[in-house]
Scaffold this active site. Structure first.
Site, mmCIF file in Angstrom:
data_model
loop_
_atom_site.group_PDB
_atom_site.id
_atom_site.type_symbol
_atom_site.label_atom_id
_atom_site.label_comp_id
_atom_site.label_asym_id
_atom_site.label_seq_id
_atom_site.Cartn_x
_atom_site.Cartn_y
_atom_site.Cartn_z
ATOM 1 C CG ASP A 326 1.207 54.888 47.925
ATOM 2 O OD1 ASP A 326 0.744 55.489 46.934
ATOM 3 O OD2 ASP A 326 1.633 55.477 48.926
ATOM 4 C CG ASP A 588 3.321 58.352 50.966
ATOM 5 O OD1 ASP A 588 3.666 57.181 51.226
ATOM 6 O OD2 ASP A 588 2.176 58.787 51.179
ATOM 7 C CG ASP A 592 7.243 54.003 49.536
ATOM 8 O OD1 ASP A 592 7.112 52.775 49.455
ATOM 9 O OD2 ASP A 592 6.346 54.777 49.913
ATOM 10 C CG ASN A 656 20.926 74.624 3.659
ATOM 11 O OD1 ASN A 656 20.523 74.543 2.505
ATOM 12 N ND2 ASN A 656 20.194 75.126 4.632
ATOM 13 C CG ASN A 681 23.812 78.078 12.268
ATOM 14 O OD1 ASN A 681 23.029 77.175 12.034
ATOM 15 N ND2 ASN A 681 24.518 78.148 13.382
ATOM 16 C CG ASP A 685 20.408 78.249 15.471
ATOM 17 O OD1 ASP A 685 19.857 77.190 15.115
ATOM 18 O OD2 ASP A 685 21.635 78.352 15.658
#
Length: 873
Positions: A326, A588, A592, A656, A681, A685
């Site tokens: 709007d 708003d 709407d 891997n 691993n 990570d």
């Protein structure tokens, strides 16, 4: 006190007496005492439990199977290795738990910032209070668009209708009145009451609160129930990626297990090894990485006055290509000021202002008008309002008989009132087109004046009146045979920074279009004033005549959609999404709400109606497109960093694990112990946890991005084998040059694989030349490097023997440095060619099949998100 059912059957005065209150409401002290007694008016809070987060970390079936196999291994003769596997799994789970729990707590803190308010009469004075502070006995005002904040007994009504579908499932609004009702078998079929969670569809009312919180009808059915929300495009993309890895991990795991069993290795060892590889290729920290990215992003957006109700919509905010908004308060200042009162010939006149004050839904107070809409309030603040009120025939001398409140279909409000002489007058004001259509005759001069005002960018309300029957409540059919009194103009100048905000969004590749209930000429003038390139202008009447296909053709060429109804707003949004673009809508008002639901990203503001805030995904604390642009950039930055982890997981991990499968074919021993694979691993990570803090190249956030599983798959198949080449080169060095035994071989490959897969992130994180043209964040620079160094140091620590490592000669590390440099150089060379080919692929127009597939992936429903990522909703 009194129950809702009892209150519905009693006269309003008796209900006030039973609740120990009055029409003037409670005073502050009794209100505070009742709040302490009844508690806050809430059903539930966004609760975060450590147990719930931990359960999400433990629900990985591969993890459970691995721990079970390790337990069997420990019981049958290898307790040390089983204990190591269990410890590493516990560390991995703990790492994910800590990061996710921290981000969940951040979400809970953000939820507390989204507030709803009610207009309450306390001690005879009206003021707005947080709905959580409502208590039985409070007297509140209800207006169109309000979400009823508690179970209330109506004291007075004006054409009140409530949408009670949330309780009854009925789509037809329920007509309400203040008259007591007879007995009813239903606890919610009570015409003299309105219930928490229902929406004021039409009209207005005053009411007294009878029940709050979980004591309400809505609370009794809602407490303990959860309603899952549909998946966002981001979640669907994550799910597609997860399904890809499940297929790859499944094939590798089964193949490796079969190979090892065929080579007569112990079944339990083969099972542990294959499961460890499956876990190695699964991006276990993806939920944690995403949670950390999104929660950090949400905190940053909160600092920039953007509150996110669902974290995953941050990513979708970054992907929007078309923004429908709007204009009031977004492109304009939003501070509606009274301009002038003019008669039908365009001459100054106080008569339209007088009728505008009579036909008004706001109430003047010492601190300013409250209730009604901003135009009603602006009339009471007009410079001439005091002089008009001081006249003997001023608005205060009129006795109001009844009111027909404004609604979005009529676009009018009407009042019947007895004037100072005792005659009854019907006064009507509203959209000029609607008022003029109900007048007996309209001079050409009046229409010319109206067009001139529109062309000047003024917001205009027309006022008309006629004599009415005495003491008659106005009805829609009474709004006829009116005599035009004149026009009321209002000013709402463009924002000083609106032009810069429009340019900023255009620079981000976002097309801005205006949907407004105002006149198209006014909206077009605003567009020209702020530098928004003006395409076509479509009115609600024009849209009504278009088929969906015709509207689909018109939308890309149209900038302003004017005088549109709520249904037309949602239709425009739905048709725009059919074009394949990600669509956001900023609104708003109660009208709407449907469009907010229909958009990919619904955006509202803190000053919006409750129903709009409830329907939105994102709430802006400042109704400013510049703030929205910040949110778009943050969404794209988070998406870019999440994609970095995805590309790392599908290249390094896949390479891997593929190497492990190949090594099993020619080695007489396991190339790495299950515990070593899991440790590798885990360290990898940890090295990736810094990705959410990383910088993002400007060109990455310059355009919308979306999930492309085909791109991820191509990246994996190109860069995964490069990693494997250097793994096999390491095998050759260990066996043929260094003559390594089982333990040394495993140690050497552990160190090499961890170094290559952690350090390659510096190349994958950018399409530019790393370090010279794209610098990582400090955390991104330190963390992966530290993990690679830790992997090289571990064989020289007291833990080496426990973990199955042995020391390596200096010659190995010299060769390792050379291999890592060669590996990174090759990846950088291939990266340049890979992305050049991808740019060529994007330059080709997508086929019809590709367009359908892209839309299907973006629109996929929540059923695909029931597994490991479901907790993001």
């Amino acid at each position: 006190m009194v129950t809702v059912a009892e209150a519905a059957r009693l006269p309003a005065g008796d209900v006030l007496e039973r609740l120990e209150t009055s029409a003037a409401g409670l005073t502050e002290q009794p209100a505070r005492a009742r709040l302490a007694t009844y508690g806050p008016n809430v059903l539930a809070t966004h609760r975060v439990t450590a147990f719930g987060v931990l359960m999400r970390q433990l629900r990985n079936p591969l993890l459970i199977l691995l721990v079970s196999a390790a337990a069997v291994s420990g019981a049958t003769g290898d307790p040390t290795d089983a204990a190591i596997i269990t410890a590493i799994v516990a560390l991995s789970v703990g790492l994910g738990f800590v990061n996710e729990y921290r981000s969940e707590r951040a979400v809970a803190a953000l939820h507390a910032n989204i507030r709803h308010e009610a207009l309450v009469t306390r001690g005879g004075a009206e003021r707005r209070v947080d709905v959580r502070e409502l208590v039985p006995g409070d007297v509140i005002a209800l207006a169109i668009g309000d979400v009823v904040a508690a179970d209330v007994r109506l004291l007075s009504t004006a054409q009140l209708e409530c949408d009670e579908a949330v309780l009854t499932g009925e789509s037809v609004p329920s007509v309400k009145s203040a008259a007591p009702v007879a007995g009813s078998d239903s606890e919610v079929d009570l015409g003299s009451c309105a219930f928490m969670g229902t929406i004021v569809h039409q009209g207005s009312a005053r009411a007294v609160v009878v029940a709050t919180g979980s004591a309400t009808a809505f609370g009794k059915i809602a407490v303990g129930l959860g309603v899952p929300q549909t998946a966002t495009a981001f979640q669907v993309g994550l799910n597609e990626f997860s399904k890809l890895l499940v297929w790859v991990a499944g094939i590798l795991t089964v193949s490796i297990f079969v190979i090892n069993v065929a080579l007569s290795r112990p079944i339990i060892d083969a099972l542990l090894f294959s499961l460890a590889i499956a876990i190695g290729i699964t991006p276990q920290l993806l939920p944690a990485i995403v949670s950390v990215s999104l929660s950090a992003g949400s905190r940053e957006l909160a600092r920039r006055k953007v509150l996110v109700k669902r974290l995953v919509t941050i990513e979708d905010l970054g992907n929007i290509q078309v923004l429908f908004t709007d204009k009031t308060g977004t492109l304009t200042e939003g501070t509606i000021g009274f301009g002038a009162a003019l008669d039908g010939a365009g001459r100054p006149s106080l008569e339209p202002l007088l009728l505008g004050l009579v036909c008004n839904e706001a109430t003047p107070t010492a601190g300013g008008a409250v209730g009604g809409n901003v135009l009603d309030q602006a009339l009471w603040a007009a410079p001439d309002a005091g002089a008009v009120r001081a006249r003997p025939d001023g608005p205060d001398a009129y006795r109001r008989v009844g009111i027909l409140p404004f609604d979005h279909e009529r676009q009018l409000v009407s009042v019947t009132a007895a004037d100072p002489s005792g005659a009854t007058v019907l006064a009507t004001k509203g959209a000029p087109e609607a008022v003029l259509a109900r007048c007996t005759s309209v001079p050409d001069t009046a229409r010319a004046v109206l067009e001139r005002l529109f062309a000047e960018g003024a917001r205009v309300v027309a006022v008309a009146a006629r004599r009415a029957d005495a003491d008659a409540e106005p009805r829609p059919e009474d709004e006829r045979d009116l005599e035009l009194a004149g026009f009321l103009t209002f000013t709402d100048p463009p924002k000083a920074d609106a032009s810069a905000s429009i340019a900023e969004l255009a620079g981000l590749g976002i097309s801005v279009k205006i949907i407004t209930g105002d006149n198209g000429t006014v909206a077009a003038r605003i567009c020209r004033d702020i530098g928004l390139e003006l395409g076509g202008v479509l009115s609600g009447g024009d849209i009504q005549k278009l088929s969906d296909d015709a509207l689909s053709d018109a939308i890309p060429k149209t900038t302003v959609f004017a005088r549109v109804s709520p249904e037309q707003k949602s239709r425009i949004i739905k048709v725009a999404r059919r074009l394949g673009d990600d669509v956001a809508f900023l609104g708003d008002g109660v009208n709407d709400a449907v469009a907010l639901h229909a958009a990919d990203v619904g955006i509202s503001v803190d000053s919006a109606t409750d129903v709009a805030k409830d329907a939105a995904d994102i709430v802006l604390l400042d109704k400013d497109l510049g703030v929205l642009a910040d949110g778009v950039r943050e969404g794209r930055r988070i998406f870019a960093n999440t994609l970095k982890y995805v590309l790392m997981a599908t290249s390094s991990n896949f390479g891997n694990m593929f190497s492990a499968a190949g090594a099993s074919l020619f080695l007489s021993f396991l190339p790495m112990l299950p515990s070593q694979i899991l440790l590798n691993n885990l360290l990898y990570d940890v090295g990736q946890l810094a990705i959410p803090t990383d910088r993002v190249d400007p060109e990455t956030v310059a355009r919308p991005a979306a999930w492309d599983i085909g791109f991820v798959r191509r990246f994996m198949t190109v860069f995964g084998p490069i990693s494997s080449i250097f793994d096999f080169l390491t095998f050759f060095v260990m066996l043929q040059i260094l003559n390594a035994g089982h333990t040394e071989f495993r140690t050497g490959w552990f160190v090499e694989s961890l170094a290559t897969q952690t350090l390659v992130v510096f190349l994958i994180r950018t399409r530019r030349v790393p370090f010279f043209h794209s610098r990582p964040s400090r955390a991104m620079m330190i963390t992966p490097t530290a993990m690679a160094a830790l992997g090289a140091i571990l064989p020289f620590t007291p833990l080496a023997h426990v973990l199955g490592f042995s020391t390596l000669p200096i010659s190995f590390f010299l060769i390792l440095v050379a291999m890592v440099i060669a590996y990174l150089a090759l990846v950088e060379l291939v990266k340049g060619r890979f992305f050049a080919r991808e740019r060529g692929r994007l330059a080709k127009p997508p086929t019809t099949h590709e367009q359908r597939l892209g839309r299907r992936i973006r629109r996929r429903s929540a059923r695909f998100i029931r597994h490991e990522l479901a907790h993001f909703t």
